[in-house]
Design a protein around this motif. Structure first.
Motif, mmCIF file in Angstrom:
data_model
loop_
_atom_site.group_PDB
_atom_site.id
_atom_site.type_symbol
_atom_site.label_atom_id
_atom_site.label_comp_id
_atom_site.label_asym_id
_atom_site.label_seq_id
_atom_site.Cartn_x
_atom_site.Cartn_y
_atom_site.Cartn_z
ATOM 1 N N HIS A 25 0.844 -1.202 0.000
ATOM 2 C CA HIS A 25 0.000 0.000 0.000
ATOM 3 C C HIS A 25 0.875 1.245 0.000
ATOM 4 O O HIS A 25 0.636 2.191 -0.717
ATOM 5 N N GLU A 26 1.920 1.216 0.837
ATOM 6 C CA GLU A 26 2.764 2.401 1.001
ATOM 7 C C GLU A 26 3.505 2.704 -0.292
ATOM 8 O O GLU A 26 3.562 3.827 -0.743
ATOM 9 N N GLU A 27 4.078 1.635 -0.883
ATOM 10 C CA GLU A 27 4.842 1.818 -2.108
ATOM 11 C C GLU A 27 3.982 2.471 -3.185
ATOM 12 O O GLU A 27 4.357 3.437 -3.814
ATOM 13 N N GLU A 31 3.313 8.771 -3.237
ATOM 14 C CA GLU A 31 3.326 10.083 -3.881
ATOM 15 C C GLU A 31 2.132 10.936 -3.489
ATOM 16 O O GLU A 31 2.265 12.069 -3.118
ATOM 17 N N VAL A 32 0.924 10.345 -3.584
ATOM 18 C CA VAL A 32 -0.275 11.158 -3.348
ATOM 19 C C VAL A 32 -0.841 10.956 -1.951
ATOM 20 O O VAL A 32 -1.783 11.618 -1.565
ATOM 21 N N ALA A 33 -0.273 10.007 -1.195
ATOM 22 C CA ALA A 33 -0.898 9.635 0.070
ATOM 23 C C ALA A 33 -0.332 10.400 1.256
ATOM 24 O O ALA A 33 -0.292 9.892 2.359
ATOM 25 N N ASP A 34 0.150 11.631 1.033
ATOM 26 C CA ASP A 34 0.536 12.409 2.210
ATOM 27 C C ASP A 34 -0.349 13.657 2.326
ATOM 28 O O ASP A 34 -1.275 13.854 1.552
ATOM 29 N N LEU A 35 -0.037 14.486 3.325
ATOM 30 C CA LEU A 35 -0.932 15.595 3.665
ATOM 31 C C LEU A 35 -0.948 16.724 2.644
ATOM 32 O O LEU A 35 -1.729 17.664 2.768
ATOM 33 N N SER A 36 -0.085 16.621 1.617
ATOM 34 C CA SER A 36 -0.151 17.649 0.566
ATOM 35 C C SER A 36 -1.436 17.472 -0.244
ATOM 36 O O SER A 36 -1.854 18.360 -0.972
#
Length: 412
Positions: A25-27, A31-36
Motif C-alpha cells: 500500500h505504502e509503495e 506520492e499522493v498519500a501524504d498531507l499535501s
C-alpha cells in the motif's frame, strides 16, 4: 523474523522496524498519500473525530465492576459503526477500506498495554484502578490513534498513581510542542527523561512513537520513549506533511515490561510471509485475517468464530504469519499511565487530531511532584498552537510595512 518479537515495544512491535515491513500500500501510494493532498488530510481528521467519540464513550464505560471484554467490544463496535457510515461510494470500482486500525485495549495498573481479552477470560474494573484505554481506526488506510488514562471511580488520588499520570500528561504536552518541522526525535526522548525524573517515574523501555503512512501503523521513522543500551534508532528530523502517533507510557517502577501469564489476543499479519496451513480451521482463520485485516492490527475477539480464532492463531504463529502484541506488565504494586495522540505536520503548524484533555483528572489527581527543569517549564508554558502567534506577527509586519509606506509618501 521471529527474533524481532523477543523484546517487543509496548505499542508497536519491532524495536527498529525493518524496511521489509513497508507494505505494498505504502509503495503504491506514497506520492499522493501524504498531507499535501487535501483529501488525505480530511480522511485523517475524519478518522480522528471518530476516535475522539469512541474514546469518550469507552472512558464513560470504565466504572467499578465493569467487565473489560465488554468495554473493549463496545469500543470496537463504535469504530466499526462510525467508519461504516462514511465513504461508501466506490472509487474506480473499488470499495474504500475502513474500520479498526488497533483494537480497543483496557490495561489496568501495572499492565503496560495490549490487554483486550476474550469473553470468558476477562477481568472487572475496581474502584481506584489506573485504566489505560488504547484504540485506533482508519479510513482508506489513514490511521488515527489515541490512548487515555482514567482512575476508576471518583475518589481523589494523591499517591504514586498521581505521579505517573501527571508525568505522562506533561510528557505528552511537551511532545506536542516538540514534534514540529525541523526538530528531531532526540529532543522528544530527552524531554521525556527530564519530565519523568521530576515526577520520580520512568518512561517504559521499548515504547516507540511511529510515523504513520497509508496502511502503515508502524513506519520507519520513530521516537524512542527512553534511550537504552540495547536499543538504537537513527536520529531523524520531522518533516512537512508527515503524520506521527505520539505514545507516552510512564511507570512508577523500573520502566521495564515482562510478559503476563494471560492470552495475547492482539496480532498483525506479518508482511511478506506465506505458508499453506494444514488444518481447515487455521486456513479459515488466515483467510479471514487476509481479507479483513491484511495490514493492520486486530484482536482475536474481532474474528467471527472464537474456536477458529483459538485454533488458527497458534498454527499461524508457529509459521511466523503473525506479529504478536504481547501483554506486558511492570512489577505488581507499580502503576503505569499512558497518553497517546495523532499529529499532522501541516504548513500552518502541528495539528493534534486525537487525544483528550485531562478532563476529570485535573481535579481528581494531585501529585506532590511537578516539572522542575527550567527548559521544560519554559516549553510547557509556550503555546501548542503557534499558528495564531504567527498570524499576529504577520499582521504586525504588515502594519510596519504600511507605516513605512506612509512615511515614504510624507517625505516625498
Amino acid at each position: 523474523r521471529g527474533s524481532t518479537l523477543q523484546l517487543p515495544p509496548l505499542v508497536l512491535q519491532s524495536l527498529v522496524p525493518s524496511q521489509s515491513r513497508m507494505s505494498d500500500h505504502e509503495e503504491e501510494n506514497e506520492e499522493v498519500a501524504d498531507l499535501s493532498n487535501p483529501d488525505v488530510t480530511t480522511k485523517y481528521r475524519t478518522a480522528g473525530d471518530i476516535i475522539q467519540k469512541a474514546l469518550q464513550k469507552v472512558i464513560e464505560a470504565c466504572v467499578a465492576d465493569a467487565d473489560i471484554a465488554t468495554i473493549c467490544e463496545m469500543g470496537d463496535k463504535i469504530m466499526e459503526e462510525e467508519t461504516g457510515k462514511l465513504y461508501n461510494k466506490k472509487v474506480k470500482d473499488k470499495k474504500i477500506e475502513k474500520g479498526i486500525a488497533f483494537p480497543t485495549c483496557v490495561s489496568v495498573n501495572e499492565v503496560l498495554g495490549h490487554y483486550s481479552p476474550m469473553k470468558g477470560e476477562s477481568k472487572t474494573l475496581q474502584a481506584g484502578d489506573v485504566a489505560k484505554i488504547d484504540l485506533a481506526c482508519h479510513i482508506d488506510g489513514f490511521i488515527a490513534a489515541a490512548a487515555h488514562t482514567v482512575i476508576v471511580g471518583g475518589d481523589k488520588v494523591e499517591d504514586r498513581r498521581a505521579d505517573a499520570i501527571m508525568a505522562a500528561w506533561n510528557c505528552a504536552e511537551a511532545a506536542l510542542r516538540l514534534v514540529q518541522v525541523g526538530n528531531t526525535n532526540t529532543q522528544v526522548t530527552e524531554a521525556f527523561g527530564k519530565i519523568a525524573d521530576d515526577f520520580k517515574c520512568k518512561p517504559v523501555q521499548g515504547v516507540l512513537s511511529h510515523q504513520m503512512k497509508k496502511f502503515v501503523i508502524d513506519g520507519n521513522k520513530v521516537i524512542m520513549g527512553v534511550e537504552a543500551a540495547e536499543e538504537k534508532v537513527d536520529e531523524i528530523e520531522f518533516e512537512m506533511n508527515e503524520v506521527y502517533c505520539i505514545d507516552v507510557v510512564i511507570s512508577t517502577g523500573e520502566g521495564k515490561g515482562k510478559e503476563c501469564e494471560v492470552r495475547h489476543t492482539v496480532y498483525k499479519r506479518a508482511a511478506d510471509t506465506s505458508y499453506m496451513l494444514k488444518t481447515q480451521k487455521a486456513r479459515q482463520f488466515l483467510s479471514e485475517v487476509n481479507k479483513r485485516f491484511p495490514a493492520l492490527p486486530f484482536s482475536l475477539r474481532n474474528i467471527e468464530d472464537e474456536q477458529v480464532a483459538r485454533v488458527g492463531v497458534s498454527e499461524a504463529k508457529r509459521h511466523e504469519l503473525l506479529e504478536e502484541y504481547p501483554v506486558l506488565k511492570e512489577k505488581e504494586g507499580q502503576f503505569v499511565a499512558q497518553f497517546k495522540f495523532t499529529v499532522l505536520l501541516l504548513p500552518g503548524g502541528t495539528k493534534k487530531i486525537t487525544g483528550l484533555g485531562l478532563g476529570d483528572l485535573e481535579k481528581q489527581v494531585v501529585s506532590a511532584c511537578s516539572v522542575q527543569d527550567e527548559d521544560m517549564k519554559k516549553l510547557l508554558a509556550s503555546s501548542a498552537n503557534p499558528k495564531k502567534q504567527k498570524k499576529k506577527r504577520k499582521d504586525e509586519k504588515e502594519e510596519v510595512k504600511e507605516e513605512g509606506k506612509e512615511e515614504g509618501k510624507e517625505e516625498k
